[in-house]
Design an enzyme around this catalytic site. Structure first.
Site, PDB file in Angstrom:
ATOM      1  N   SER A  12       0.813  -1.219   0.000  1.00 59.87           N
ATOM      2  CA  SER A  12       0.000   0.000   0.000  1.00 59.87           C
ATOM      3  C   SER A  12       0.841   1.262   0.000  1.00 59.87           C
ATOM      4  O   SER A  12       1.676   1.447   0.880  1.00 59.87           O
ATOM      5  CB  SER A  12      -0.875   0.052   1.260  1.00 59.87           C
ATOM      6  OG  SER A  12      -1.797  -0.973   1.270  1.00 59.87           O
TER       7      SER A  12
ATOM      8  N   HIS B 148      -3.203   0.525  -4.642  1.00 59.60           N
ATOM      9  CA  HIS B 148      -2.675  -0.714  -5.236  1.00 59.60           C
ATOM     10  C   HIS B 148      -3.034  -0.710  -6.722  1.00 59.60           C
ATOM     11  O   HIS B 148      -4.098  -1.180  -7.112  1.00 59.60           O
ATOM     12  CB  HIS B 148      -3.308  -1.953  -4.594  1.00 59.60           C
ATOM     13  CG  HIS B 148      -2.915  -2.188  -3.175  1.00 59.60           C
ATOM     14  ND1 HIS B 148      -3.542  -1.598  -2.123  1.00 59.60           N
ATOM     15  CD2 HIS B 148      -1.949  -2.962  -2.639  1.00 59.60           C
ATOM     16  CE1 HIS B 148      -2.979  -2.005  -0.996  1.00 59.60           C
ATOM     17  NE2 HIS B 148      -2.007  -2.828  -1.284  1.00 59.60           N
TER      18      HIS B 148
ATOM     19  N   HIS C 292      -5.340  -9.396  -1.932  1.00 64.13           N
ATOM     20  CA  HIS C 292      -5.524  -9.637  -0.500  1.00 64.13           C
ATOM     21  C   HIS C 292      -6.649 -10.636  -0.265  1.00 64.13           C
ATOM     22  O   HIS C 292      -7.652 -10.638  -0.978  1.00 64.13           O
ATOM     23  CB  HIS C 292      -5.874  -8.326   0.228  1.00 64.13           C
ATOM     24  CG  HIS C 292      -4.835  -7.256   0.100  1.00 64.13           C
ATOM     25  ND1 HIS C 292      -4.819  -6.375  -0.947  1.00 64.13           N
ATOM     26  CD2 HIS C 292      -3.771  -6.950   0.890  1.00 64.13           C
ATOM     27  CE1 HIS C 292      -3.784  -5.555  -0.802  1.00 64.13           C
ATOM     28  NE2 HIS C 292      -3.130  -5.881   0.292  1.00 64.13           N
TER      29      HIS C 292
ATOM     30  N   TYR D 165      -8.674 -10.396   2.119  1.00 67.89           N
ATOM     31  CA  TYR D 165      -9.883  -9.679   2.547  1.00 67.89           C
ATOM     32  C   TYR D 165     -10.712  -9.177   1.367  1.00 67.89           C
ATOM     33  O   TYR D 165     -11.875  -8.807   1.530  1.00 67.89           O
ATOM     34  CB  TYR D 165      -9.557  -8.524   3.507  1.00 67.89           C
ATOM     35  CG  TYR D 165      -8.708  -7.401   2.936  1.00 67.89           C
ATOM     36  CD1 TYR D 165      -9.219  -6.499   2.026  1.00 67.89           C
ATOM     37  CD2 TYR D 165      -7.386  -7.248   3.344  1.00 67.89           C
ATOM     38  CE1 TYR D 165      -8.438  -5.471   1.511  1.00 67.89           C
ATOM     39  CE2 TYR D 165      -6.594  -6.240   2.850  1.00 67.89           C
ATOM     40  CZ  TYR D 165      -7.128  -5.348   1.929  1.00 67.89           C
ATOM     41  OH  TYR D 165      -6.347  -4.345   1.424  1.00 67.89           O
ATOM     42  N   GLU D 166     -10.122  -9.177   0.172  1.00 66.54           N
ATOM     43  CA  GLU D 166     -10.900  -8.769  -1.005  1.00 66.54           C
ATOM     44  C   GLU D 166     -11.875  -9.873  -1.427  1.00 66.54           C
ATOM     45  O   GLU D 166     -12.698  -9.660  -2.318  1.00 66.54           O
ATOM     46  CB  GLU D 166      -9.963  -8.419  -2.166  1.00 66.54           C
ATOM     47  CG  GLU D 166      -9.139  -7.160  -1.898  1.00 66.54           C
ATOM     48  CD  GLU D 166      -8.083  -6.909  -2.956  1.00 66.54           C
ATOM     49  OE1 GLU D 166      -8.382  -6.200  -3.935  1.00 66.54           O
ATOM     50  OE2 GLU D 166      -6.953  -7.429  -2.813  1.00 66.54           O
TER      51      GLU D 166
ATOM     52  N   ALA E 176       2.602  -2.319   4.238  1.00 62.21           N
ATOM     53  CA  ALA E 176       2.265  -1.333   5.264  1.00 62.21           C
ATOM     54  C   ALA E 176       1.818  -2.117   6.482  1.00 62.21           C
ATOM     55  O   ALA E 176       1.109  -3.113   6.343  1.00 62.21           O
ATOM     56  CB  ALA E 176       1.131  -0.453   4.767  1.00 62.21           C
TER      57      ALA E 176
ATOM     58  N   MET F  80      -2.044  -7.220   6.802  1.00 56.08           N
ATOM     59  CA  MET F  80      -3.041  -8.074   6.137  1.00 56.08           C
ATOM     60  C   MET F  80      -2.489  -8.725   4.867  1.00 56.08           C
ATOM     61  O   MET F  80      -3.250  -9.036   3.948  1.00 56.08           O
ATOM     62  CB  MET F  80      -4.285  -7.243   5.802  1.00 56.08           C
ATOM     63  CG  MET F  80      -4.907  -6.533   6.999  1.00 56.08           C
ATOM     64  SD  MET F  80      -6.245  -5.443   6.510  1.00 56.08           S
ATOM     65  CE  MET F  80      -6.542  -4.537   8.042  1.00 56.08           C
ATOM     66  N   SER F  81      -1.172  -8.908   4.813  1.00 56.40           N
ATOM     67  CA  SER F  81      -0.612  -9.457   3.570  1.00 56.40           C
ATOM     68  C   SER F  81       0.685 -10.206   3.855  1.00 56.40           C
ATOM     69  O   SER F  81       0.967 -10.594   4.988  1.00 56.40           O
ATOM     70  CB  SER F  81      -0.328  -8.311   2.586  1.00 56.40           C
ATOM     71  OG  SER F  81       0.737  -7.492   3.075  1.00 56.40           O
TER      72      SER F  81
ATOM     73  N   ASN G 209       1.157   3.262  10.901  1.00 55.06           N
ATOM     74  CA  ASN G 209       0.349   3.737  12.032  1.00 55.06           C
ATOM     75  C   ASN G 209       0.761   2.933  13.246  1.00 55.06           C
ATOM     76  O   ASN G 209       1.320   1.846  13.115  1.00 55.06           O
ATOM     77  CB  ASN G 209      -1.149   3.536  11.752  1.00 55.06           C
ATOM     78  CG  ASN G 209      -1.473   2.078  11.451  1.00 55.06           C
ATOM     79  OD1 ASN G 209      -1.141   1.565  10.385  1.00 55.06           O
ATOM     80  ND2 ASN G 209      -2.090   1.411  12.398  1.00 55.06           N
TER      81      ASN G 209
ATOM     82  N   HIS H 286      -7.150   4.026   6.562  1.00 55.35           N
ATOM     83  CA  HIS H 286      -6.399   3.682   5.346  1.00 55.35           C
ATOM     84  C   HIS H 286      -5.663   4.886   4.758  1.00 55.35           C
ATOM     85  O   HIS H 286      -4.593   4.742   4.172  1.00 55.35           O
ATOM     86  CB  HIS H 286      -7.341   3.061   4.313  1.00 55.35           C
ATOM     87  CG  HIS H 286      -6.621   2.476   3.131  1.00 55.35           C
ATOM     88  ND1 HIS H 286      -5.655   1.494   3.246  1.00 55.35           N
ATOM     89  CD2 HIS H 286      -6.700   2.748   1.804  1.00 55.35           C
ATOM     90  CE1 HIS H 286      -5.183   1.180   2.048  1.00 55.35           C
ATOM     91  NE2 HIS H 286      -5.803   1.930   1.147  1.00 55.35           N
TER      92      HIS H 286
HETATM   93  N1  HPA Z   1      -3.583  -3.299  11.152  1.00 58.16           N
HETATM   94  C1  HPA Z   1      -3.618  -4.184  10.150  1.00 58.16           C
HETATM   95  N2  HPA Z   1      -3.090  -3.949   8.956  1.00 58.16           N
HETATM   96  C2  HPA Z   1      -2.479  -2.762   8.776  1.00 58.16           C
HETATM   97  C3  HPA Z   1      -2.408  -1.805   9.781  1.00 58.16           C
HETATM   98  C4  HPA Z   1      -2.987  -2.080  11.039  1.00 58.16           C
HETATM   99  O1  HPA Z   1      -2.961  -1.273  11.981  1.00 58.16           O
HETATM  100  N3  HPA Z   1      -1.735  -0.727   9.259  1.00 58.16           N
HETATM  101  C5  HPA Z   1      -1.401  -1.064   7.992  1.00 58.16           C
HETATM  102  N4  HPA Z   1      -1.854  -2.294   7.687  1.00 58.16           N
END
Ligand code: HPA
Length: 288
Positions: free
Chosen positions: A31, A62, A84, A86-87, A114, A215-216, A239, A250
């Protein structure tokens, strides 16, 4: 006819028809990190839509292109954007590009992502070298190697101890030293998402020994190791994921990616510049 090897070969031949470069190093840009692909020499850009089995990307940040070219003198295949879980895709679909890039000639995978930092004293924009992982969806049964195993791709029970290649870790540390970049190290815990974690879930991740959450990446590394690829993973802390902190969003993930772009680009370029032939030679997946 429609078995996995046939699908891989279909995608491989489609990509190979676009370029005479045989890529040795696959780079997946997470990301907000896709700009590195702009730095390639002699780039050939292939939209995912043109590659059989590659999926449209649905996530902002992406773009969905494979860029093949030279970077620091190395033939690379760069994924601008990934798929992903989650998609809504299966773990097999998510990891299909890694299978294809290996068949195309890539023996090394550099995966970036990320991630949310689980330490209160870490900072947004920090980089973390992944030294190990926890594959929560995989442990819960969403595993890309679940189902029949084709021994031509890899062993039934590949080892995941030492999944992150020692030589590549040393190269990344050396590159960070040379560049004066703070490179943290730790364990990446993959969750399925797409919701960011609750406070209790973040406390659980810390208890499990994770340093960042995302998440990847882990599904891709597992499949890469199945095929004996050498793997390196790099997380950008976009973050802080703290039980009592502000909720993640996001847009801040994308902003942090943009700001850290020069640092990540410099680190990856330096790793590539120092990678030797040995580091692009595949290793046995059951003997890390
Ligand atoms: N949690 C999960 N996936 C992420 C995060 C997060 O805080 N930041 C970037 N990808």
């Amino acid at each position: 006819m429609n078995d996995l090897l046939t699908q891989i070969e279909h995608a491989r031949s489609t990509i190979a028809a676009h370029t005479s470069i045989v890529p040795r190093i696959a780079i997946i840009l997470g990301s907000g990190l896709s700009a590195l692909a702009d730095d390639l020499d002699d780039p050939v850009v292939i939209p995912y839509a043109a590659i059989p089995g590659f999926l449209p990307t649905t996530v902002i940040g992406h773009p969905g292109e494979l860029v093949i070219g030279m970077l620091e003198g190395q033939p690379v295949a760069v994924m601008r954007g990934r798929f992903h879980f989650y998609e809504g895709h299966s773990m097999q679909q998510v990891t299909f590009p890694v299978r294809v890039l290996h068949t195309l000639g890539c023996t090394t995978l550099l995966a970036t992502n990320a991630a949310g930092g689980l330490h209160a004293d870490w900072h947004i924009g920090d980089l973390m070298l992944i030294t190990d992982h926890i594959f929560l969806p995989g442990l819960a049964g969403h595993h890309p190697l679940r189902g029949p195993n084709d021994e031509r791709l890899g062993p039934r029970f590949p080892a995941m101890v030492g999944a992150y290649d020692r030589e590549l870790l040393a190269l990344a540390r050396g590159a960070a030293d040379r560049l004066g970049i703070l490179l943290r190290e730790g364990v990446y815990l993959m969750l399925s998402g797409p919701a960011f974690e609750s406070g209790a879930e973040l406390r659980m991740c810390r208890l499990l020994g994770a340093d960042v959450v995302g998440m990847s990446t882990v599904s891709e590394v597992v499949v890469a190791r199945h095929m004996g690829m050498r793997c390196m993973g790099l997380s950008l802390i976009t973050n802080l994921a703290l039980p009592d902190g502000p909720p993640a969003n996001h847009l801040e993930v994308l902003d942090a990616g943009e700001a850290a772009r020069p640092k990540i680009a410099a680190l990856i370029r330096s790793v590539l510049a120092h990678i030797d032939r040995a580091a692009t030679t595949p290793t046995s997946p059951d003997r890390p």
